[in-house]
Scaffold this motif. Structure first.
Motif, mmCIF file in Angstrom:
data_model
loop_
_atom_site.group_PDB
_atom_site.id
_atom_site.type_symbol
_atom_site.label_atom_id
_atom_site.label_comp_id
_atom_site.label_asym_id
_atom_site.label_seq_id
_atom_site.Cartn_x
_atom_site.Cartn_y
_atom_site.Cartn_z
ATOM 1 N N LEU A 10 0.791 -1.247 0.017
ATOM 2 C CA LEU A 10 -0.066 0.057 -0.019
ATOM 3 C C LEU A 10 0.842 1.150 0.076
ATOM 4 O O LEU A 10 1.993 1.433 0.728
ATOM 5 C CB LEU A 10 -0.954 -0.264 0.933
ATOM 6 N N ARG A 11 0.599 2.195 -0.670
ATOM 7 C CA ARG A 11 1.221 3.494 -0.744
ATOM 8 C C ARG A 11 0.932 4.076 0.521
ATOM 9 O O ARG A 11 -0.067 4.021 1.127
ATOM 10 C CB ARG A 11 0.831 4.431 -2.044
ATOM 11 N N TYR A 12 2.079 4.988 1.019
ATOM 12 C CA TYR A 12 1.870 5.684 2.174
ATOM 13 C C TYR A 12 0.597 6.653 2.258
ATOM 14 O O TYR A 12 0.203 7.441 1.240
ATOM 15 C CB TYR A 12 3.145 6.284 2.518
ATOM 16 N N GLY A 13 -0.113 6.570 3.323
ATOM 17 C CA GLY A 13 -1.338 7.448 3.620
ATOM 18 C C GLY A 13 -1.806 6.879 4.864
ATOM 19 O O GLY A 13 -1.604 5.924 5.368
ATOM 20 N N MET A 14 -2.969 7.598 5.245
ATOM 21 C CA MET A 14 -3.492 7.178 6.549
ATOM 22 C C MET A 14 -4.179 6.015 6.390
ATOM 23 O O MET A 14 -4.528 5.095 7.502
ATOM 24 C CB MET A 14 -4.488 8.524 6.964
ATOM 25 N N CYS A 29 3.505 -8.579 11.996
ATOM 26 C CA CYS A 29 4.488 -7.735 11.505
ATOM 27 C C CYS A 29 4.137 -7.072 10.020
ATOM 28 O O CYS A 29 3.600 -7.426 9.496
ATOM 29 C CB CYS A 29 5.926 -8.580 11.305
ATOM 30 N N VAL A 30 4.628 -5.642 9.975
ATOM 31 C CA VAL A 30 4.437 -5.127 8.667
ATOM 32 C C VAL A 30 5.811 -4.431 8.367
ATOM 33 O O VAL A 30 6.624 -4.142 9.110
ATOM 34 C CB VAL A 30 3.443 -4.094 8.912
ATOM 35 N N ALA A 31 6.156 -4.330 7.123
ATOM 36 C CA ALA A 31 7.306 -3.585 6.549
ATOM 37 C C ALA A 31 6.847 -2.023 6.289
ATOM 38 O O ALA A 31 5.841 -1.698 5.759
ATOM 39 C CB ALA A 31 7.598 -4.264 5.207
ATOM 40 N N VAL A 32 7.941 -1.271 6.745
ATOM 41 C CA VAL A 32 7.597 0.128 6.799
ATOM 42 C C VAL A 32 9.004 0.928 6.442
ATOM 43 O O VAL A 32 10.040 0.397 7.064
ATOM 44 C CB VAL A 32 7.106 0.684 8.154
ATOM 45 N N PRO A 33 9.035 1.955 5.611
ATOM 46 C CA PRO A 33 10.264 2.381 5.543
ATOM 47 C C PRO A 33 10.400 3.358 6.462
ATOM 48 O O PRO A 33 9.745 4.214 7.401
ATOM 49 C CB PRO A 33 9.773 3.460 4.010
ATOM 50 N N THR A 34 11.950 3.392 6.858
ATOM 51 C CA THR A 34 12.563 4.489 7.835
ATOM 52 C C THR A 34 13.465 5.319 7.035
ATOM 53 O O THR A 34 13.504 5.151 5.463
ATOM 54 C CB THR A 34 13.291 3.920 8.971
ATOM 55 N N ALA A 158 9.880 -2.968 -3.306
ATOM 56 C CA ALA A 158 9.961 -4.220 -4.184
ATOM 57 C C ALA A 158 11.129 -5.136 -3.709
ATOM 58 O O ALA A 158 11.216 -6.250 -3.723
ATOM 59 C CB ALA A 158 10.380 -3.545 -5.494
ATOM 60 N N HIS A 159 12.053 -4.485 -2.938
ATOM 61 C CA HIS A 159 13.116 -5.252 -2.532
ATOM 62 C C HIS A 159 12.684 -6.155 -1.260
ATOM 63 O O HIS A 159 12.973 -7.288 -1.133
ATOM 64 C CB HIS A 159 14.321 -4.458 -1.658
ATOM 65 N N VAL A 160 11.729 -5.609 -0.382
ATOM 66 C CA VAL A 160 11.079 -6.168 0.703
ATOM 67 C C VAL A 160 10.282 -7.544 0.045
ATOM 68 O O VAL A 160 10.249 -8.518 0.724
ATOM 69 C CB VAL A 160 10.108 -5.591 1.546
ATOM 70 N N ALA A 161 9.363 -7.189 -0.829
ATOM 71 C CA ALA A 161 8.598 -8.103 -1.525
ATOM 72 C C ALA A 161 9.669 -9.251 -1.914
ATOM 73 O O ALA A 161 9.229 -10.445 -2.144
ATOM 74 C CB ALA A 161 7.635 -7.514 -2.531
ATOM 75 N N LEU A 162 10.567 -8.965 -2.875
ATOM 76 C CA LEU A 162 11.540 -9.962 -3.462
ATOM 77 C C LEU A 162 12.172 -10.924 -2.431
ATOM 78 O O LEU A 162 12.247 -12.168 -2.462
ATOM 79 C CB LEU A 162 12.539 -9.234 -4.075
ATOM 80 N N PRO A 169 2.890 -9.732 5.666
ATOM 81 C CA PRO A 169 1.659 -9.696 5.235
ATOM 82 C C PRO A 169 1.140 -8.131 4.403
ATOM 83 O O PRO A 169 0.318 -8.106 3.519
ATOM 84 C CB PRO A 169 0.543 -9.697 6.252
ATOM 85 N N LEU A 170 2.058 -7.166 4.977
ATOM 86 C CA LEU A 170 1.823 -5.685 4.531
ATOM 87 C C LEU A 170 3.354 -5.099 4.230
ATOM 88 O O LEU A 170 3.798 -5.200 5.023
ATOM 89 C CB LEU A 170 0.697 -4.988 5.487
ATOM 90 N N ILE A 171 3.299 -4.371 3.227
ATOM 91 C CA ILE A 171 4.345 -3.423 3.048
ATOM 92 C C ILE A 171 4.150 -2.074 2.718
ATOM 93 O O ILE A 171 2.930 -1.543 1.970
ATOM 94 C CB ILE A 171 5.301 -3.811 1.713
ATOM 95 N N LEU A 172 4.398 -1.253 3.497
ATOM 96 C CA LEU A 172 3.981 0.246 3.226
ATOM 97 C C LEU A 172 5.062 0.973 2.362
ATOM 98 O O LEU A 172 6.322 0.952 2.739
ATOM 99 C CB LEU A 172 4.104 1.247 4.752
ATOM 100 N N ASP A 173 4.648 1.418 1.009
ATOM 101 C CA ASP A 173 5.409 2.026 0.086
ATOM 102 C C ASP A 173 5.502 3.555 0.113
ATOM 103 O O ASP A 173 4.598 3.987 -0.094
ATOM 104 C CB ASP A 173 4.706 1.501 -1.432
ATOM 105 N N ASP A 174 6.764 3.798 0.453
ATOM 106 C CA ASP A 174 6.990 5.445 0.321
ATOM 107 C C ASP A 174 7.994 5.775 -0.262
ATOM 108 O O ASP A 174 8.970 6.723 -0.214
ATOM 109 C CB ASP A 174 7.025 5.956 1.986
#
Length: 308
Positions: A10-14, A29-34, A158-162, A169-174
């Motif tokens: 999902l693209r970053y947003g509320m 667990c979720v993947a999130v950018p820092t 995309a690196h996380v998904a690969l 289960p969820l990647i926040l894409d920013d």
């Protein structure tokens, strides 16, 4: 690689933050950018959730995790800060600096997070996505890099998904991360892991970690950040069937920075390694990178990536 139908990006947003917070509250667990790399976040007080991080990454349980909190007050509720640590926090938080400080005995942190140690690795991130997730969850988040253990760190969704596929289960894409290297880690006046904040930035002299010292923080394993293919360092030309990552005057199939800019090189490092690993060549070569300043952190990652 085909996208896994059970993996949501999902693209970053509320809306994305709300779903991510709900999943973390349920113990997922979720993947999130820092600002450094993408992290695999879970509730740091939930032992089962933290175990899920280790399982998803295939990470050894003796390797502690970094805990992310929204501000210094939240950090001091979990750990004891002396004057040096408080000064560093005041100067570099929020930002890519992790401090290893004594854990308060009453702190609600799962022992898996600290690998049973009496200290905790903690930082206040600057990235809007991680800060928004911390606010929505209202709890500290353990978050190592969102990739399989010892693999190349992810600087894009995309690196996380690969790397992890349906294990997250969820990647926040920013988008791409800013620094491209994991945070600098400091314990007292010792740099345990070089990173975007270098020794010259600090208000007092520091020393590097001894090579034979016990593991007290993330990023200290000899083999880490490694591509699947053999990696050769300090290359000025490619050998047959090698993908060359250049720097400065050394051109290649790709480059960290044609102009020799170390900040650009750091931001591009893991992305370049991912592209090289995905190429049809059987080996990877990397041009020499100066050791000064941010080059120390770049060479640290490259040395660990090449160690087999």
């Amino acid at each position: 690689m085909m996208a896994d139908p059970n993996l949501r990006i999902l693209r970053y947003g509320m809306a994305a933050i709300t779903e991510a917070a709900a999943r973390i509250t349920r113990g997922e667990c979720v993947a999130v950018p820092t600002e450094t790399v993408y992290g695999l976040a879970a509730d740091a007080g939930n032992a089962a959730a933290v175990a899920g991080i280790y399982a998803a990454k295939g990470r050894p349980s003796f390797n502690p995790l970094i805990v992310h909190v929204p501000d210094l007050a939240a950090a001091e509720a979990l750990a004891v800060f002396d004057d040096d640590a408080r000064g560093l926090a005041g100067g570099f938080w929020p930002g890519p600096l992790t401090l290893v400080v004594p854990l308060r005995p009453e702190a609600p942190i799962a022992s898996l997070v600290t690998a049973g140690l009496a200290t905790i690795a903690i930082r206040v991130p600057r990235h809007r996505a991680m800060q928004a997730l911390l606010a929505a969850c209202g709890r500290p988040l353990a978050a190592p890099s969102a990739n399989a253990s010892n693999g190349i760190s992810p600087t894009r969704a995309a690196h996380v998904a690969l790397s992890l596929g349906n294990r997250v289960p969820l990647i926040l894409d920013d988008g791409a991360t800013e620094a491209g290297l994991e945070s600098t880690i400091i314990a007292g006046r010792t740099i345990l892991r070089p990173g975007p904040i270098v020794a010259a930035d600090l208000p007092f002299p520091v020393v590097p970690r001894q090579a034979d010292a016990a593991i007290t923080a993330p990023g200290q394993l000899a083999t880490h950040y490694a591509p699947r293919k053999p990696l050769r360092l300090d290359a000025t030309a490619a050998a047959p069937d090698e993908w060359l990552i250049g720097f400065g005057a050394v051109a290649g199939d790709d480059t960290l920075s044609a102009g020799g800019d170390l900040r650009e090189a750091a931001a591009r490092l893991f992305d370049a390694l991912h592209r090289a690993d995905a190429s049809e060549r059987h080996g990877i070569a990397v041009a020499p990178v100066p050791q000064d300043g941010l080059g120390e952190a770049i060479n640290d990652r490259l040395a660990r990536a090449a160690h087999r």
